[in-house]
Scaffold this active site. Structure first.
Site, PDB file in Angstrom:
ATOM      1  N   ASN A 143      -6.787   0.410  -2.502  1.00 49.32           N
ATOM      2  CA  ASN A 143      -7.559   1.096  -1.451  1.00 49.32           C
ATOM      3  C   ASN A 143      -6.983   2.471  -1.107  1.00 49.32           C
ATOM      4  O   ASN A 143      -6.737   2.795   0.049  1.00 49.32           O
ATOM      5  CB  ASN A 143      -7.704   0.215  -0.202  1.00 49.32           C
ATOM      6  CG  ASN A 143      -6.373  -0.127   0.466  1.00 49.32           C
ATOM      7  OD1 ASN A 143      -5.315  -0.001  -0.131  1.00 49.32           O
ATOM      8  ND2 ASN A 143      -6.429  -0.568   1.717  1.00 49.32           N
ATOM      9  N   ASN A 195      -4.363  -7.222   9.713  1.00 46.57           N
ATOM     10  CA  ASN A 195      -5.457  -8.026   9.182  1.00 46.57           C
ATOM     11  C   ASN A 195      -4.984  -8.752   7.928  1.00 46.57           C
ATOM     12  O   ASN A 195      -4.606  -8.094   6.974  1.00 46.57           O
ATOM     13  CB  ASN A 195      -6.651  -7.119   8.848  1.00 46.57           C
ATOM     14  CG  ASN A 195      -7.874  -7.941   8.495  1.00 46.57           C
ATOM     15  OD1 ASN A 195      -7.929  -9.124   8.794  1.00 46.57           O
ATOM     16  ND2 ASN A 195      -8.827  -7.313   7.837  1.00 46.57           N
ATOM     17  N   ASP A 198      -8.424  -5.639  -2.154  1.00 43.00           N
ATOM     18  CA  ASP A 198      -7.694  -5.882  -0.901  1.00 43.00           C
ATOM     19  C   ASP A 198      -8.027  -4.862   0.185  1.00 43.00           C
ATOM     20  O   ASP A 198      -8.178  -3.673  -0.072  1.00 43.00           O
ATOM     21  CB  ASP A 198      -6.183  -5.876  -1.112  1.00 43.00           C
ATOM     22  CG  ASP A 198      -5.489  -6.099   0.211  1.00 43.00           C
ATOM     23  OD1 ASP A 198      -5.645  -7.190   0.755  1.00 43.00           O
ATOM     24  OD2 ASP A 198      -4.855  -5.162   0.726  1.00 43.00           O
ATOM     25  N   HIS A 233       0.869  -1.188   0.000  1.00 40.77           N
ATOM     26  CA  HIS A 233       0.000   0.000   0.000  1.00 40.77           C
ATOM     27  C   HIS A 233       0.902   1.233   0.000  1.00 40.77           C
ATOM     28  O   HIS A 233       1.694   1.406   0.931  1.00 40.77           O
ATOM     29  CB  HIS A 233      -0.889   0.004   1.247  1.00 40.77           C
ATOM     30  CG  HIS A 233      -1.765  -1.208   1.341  1.00 40.77           C
ATOM     31  ND1 HIS A 233      -3.038  -1.249   0.816  1.00 40.77           N
ATOM     32  CD2 HIS A 233      -1.538  -2.443   1.856  1.00 40.77           C
ATOM     33  CE1 HIS A 233      -3.567  -2.454   1.023  1.00 40.77           C
ATOM     34  NE2 HIS A 233      -2.670  -3.202   1.655  1.00 40.77           N
ATOM     35  N   ASP A 286       2.631  -6.882   2.219  1.00 41.59           N
ATOM     36  CA  ASP A 286       1.424  -6.177   2.690  1.00 41.59           C
ATOM     37  C   ASP A 286       1.842  -4.905   3.439  1.00 41.59           C
ATOM     38  O   ASP A 286       1.237  -4.533   4.452  1.00 41.59           O
ATOM     39  CB  ASP A 286       0.530  -7.065   3.562  1.00 41.59           C
ATOM     40  CG  ASP A 286      -0.874  -6.481   3.718  1.00 41.59           C
ATOM     41  OD1 ASP A 286      -1.153  -5.402   3.142  1.00 41.59           O
ATOM     42  OD2 ASP A 286      -1.692  -7.096   4.408  1.00 41.59           O
TER      43      ASP A 286
HETATM   44  O1  DOR Z   1      -3.330  -5.042   7.873  1.00 40.08           O
HETATM   45  C1  DOR Z   1      -3.858  -4.654   6.836  1.00 40.08           C
HETATM   46  N1  DOR Z   1      -3.706  -3.396   6.382  1.00 40.08           N
HETATM   47  N2  DOR Z   1      -4.632  -5.495   6.154  1.00 40.08           N
HETATM   48  C2  DOR Z   1      -5.362  -5.103   5.096  1.00 40.08           C
HETATM   49  O2  DOR Z   1      -6.050  -5.922   4.538  1.00 40.08           O
HETATM   50  C3  DOR Z   1      -5.353  -3.694   4.659  1.00 40.08           C
HETATM   51  C4  DOR Z   1      -4.125  -3.012   5.085  1.00 40.08           C
HETATM   52  C5  DOR Z   1      -4.199  -1.509   4.965  1.00 40.08           C
HETATM   53  O3  DOR Z   1      -4.563  -1.005   3.901  1.00 40.08           O
HETATM   54  O4  DOR Z   1      -3.851  -0.828   5.936  1.00 40.08           O
END
Ligand code: DOR
Length: 424
Positions: free
Chosen positions: A94, A278, A152, A62, A305
């Site tokens: 996202n 998550n 996601d 991200h 992630d």
């Molecule tokens: O820990 C997470 N952070 N899991 C996710 O699915 C989204 C992500 C986020 O965008 O911060």
């Protein structure tokens, strides 16, 4: 440019040998036995004692731009990726606005090119606004440069929407990356559900929340006759379901994260929200099952992630703090740790961040061949270092590994023959 005397490790060819690499025009011009390369007067990099690896591909991150640049932006995220030896980053949709249309896709790609520190390949949303109802314009986004689609951060809850999404994505040859979570089971959970969550008095997310959705996602994928890629698998049960499906071969694939490989729910014992992710950190049994999955090939990829969140957000109460940890700069050291502690061949681990993600995404990269793009990492396998906040190049410092000592350090990263990171 010549990279001289390093130990070249390339999962695509299985090559593991000392070599000199000649780079010209951003590509690998030749690979020679040590001392045999003749340079045309360009820069020579002495890689004696170092490992020379293909630039890593992180298929789940991200970067927060557009919209949440106070957490991270494409410039800071690319710099952190380069420092981690990651030359290709797939950034999730996202953002704010969501990357569900070609204008956002284009803006991310243009910005990343202007920054020039990493190849940023966006994933487009599966559904408009990640809302799980109307399908996004996958074809238009593909023309603008997305390499996959994913909602996601959220599951695609409606199975018929998922079915249509899989059929639609397959017409464009776009891989579908699924965040498999049954929200009705996960509820307002903030950590793994079990005796520890009961003791800590924190609401739990059961393993079944992931396992039920993985099984549903695989069933819908089989029905739609399309493969899916399940991201951030965290439980032994979910991995077993994917493994069983692999034998019947529609090409289902998955990735796991370094934090699920190195940490367990025990990390939450002191109520530190940095460990709130998550899917949640699970049990030691789950962690060992994921490591076994790498050894036996059920796990295809390791992806960070990388999820930056600002310090004041993470300082909120446990229920309010956002889920996520950063991970770019610790990806390769984490892999080294798993290699050393679990006796998994480094080559196999390296394939999880090079050839395997390249194959699943259908992109060039992750290889050290003559003619390939000169995306390279020079890695010192013996350097011992400690991760401190001042070393973190991301805008957000929410690493679960602060204070950890690692063996193995990225010394230099080349993107198409250009140095994009040199360690100090
Ligand atoms: O820990 C997470 N952070 N899991 C996710 O699915 C989204 C992500 C986020 O965008 O911060």
């Amino acid at each position: 440019m010549i990279v001289k005397g390093g130990r070249l490790i390339d999962p695509a060819s299985g090559r593991d040998a000392l070599a000199d690499i000649v780079i010209a025009g951003g590509r690998i011009e030749g690979i020679f036995p040590p001392g045999k390369a003749k340079g045309g007067g360009g820069e020579t990099i002495d890689a004696t004692g170092l490992w020379v690896l293909p630039g890593l591909i992180d298929m789940h991150a991200h970067l927060r731009e557009p919209g949440q640049e106070y957490k991270e932006d494409i410039a800071s995220g690319s710099a952190a990726a380069a420092a981690g030896g990651i030359t290709t980053v797939v950034c999730m949709a996202n953002t704010d606005p969501v990357n569900d249309n070609p204008t956002v896709t284009r803006s991310i790609i243009d910005r990343a090119r202007a920054v020039g520190l990493a190849r940023v390949l966006p994933a487009g949303a599966i559904t408009m606004g990640l809302e799980g109802r109307r399908l996004a314009e996958m074809g238009l986004m593909k023309r603008s440069g997305i390499v996959a689609v994913s909602d996601d951060g959220r599951p695609v809850e409606d199975a018929s929407v998922l079915r249509r999404a899989l059929e639609y994505a397959s017409t464009f040859g776009l891989p579908v990356i699924l965040h498999s979570e049954d929200k009705s089971l996960a509820g307002k959970g903030v950590m793994n559900e079990g005796p520890l969550s009961a003791r800590l008095g924190l609401p739990g997310i059961p393993a079944a929340a992931e396992e039920a959705m993985v099984c549903r996602d695989l069933a819908v994928a089989r029905y739609a006759k399309t493969p899916v890629h399940i991201t951030h698998v965290s439980t032994g049960g979910a991995l077993a379901a994917i493994g069983a499906c692999k034998e019947t071969s529609l090409g289902m694939t998955c990735d796991v994260t370094p934090h699920h490989l190195l940490l367990t729910e025990e990390a939450l014992s002191a109520y530190d929200t940095v460990f709130k992710v998550n899917p949640p950190l699970r049990t030691e049994k789950d962690r060992l099952a994921l490591i076994e999955g790498i050894r036996n090939g059920t796990v295809d990829c390791i992806a960070t992630d990388h999820a930056p969140h600002a310090a004041d957000e993470k300082a909120l109460d446990f229920d309010l703090a956002p889920f996520g940890v950063i991970g770019f700069q610790t990806l390769l050291p984490a892999i080294m740790k798993i290699h050393l502690e679990h006796d998994i061949p480094f080559m196999r681990l390296l394939a999880c961040v090079t050839t395997n993600p390249a194959r699943i995404l259908g992109i060039e990269g992750g290889v050290l061949f003559e003619g390939a793009r000169a995306d390279l990492v020079l890695f010192d396998p013996k350097a011992v270092w400690t991760l401190t906040e001042d070393r973190v190049l991301s805008k957000s410092k929410n690493s679960p590994f602060l204070g950890w000592q690692f063996t193995g350090k990225v010394v230099r990263t080349l993107l198409e023959g250009r140095t994009v990171h040199v360690a100090d």
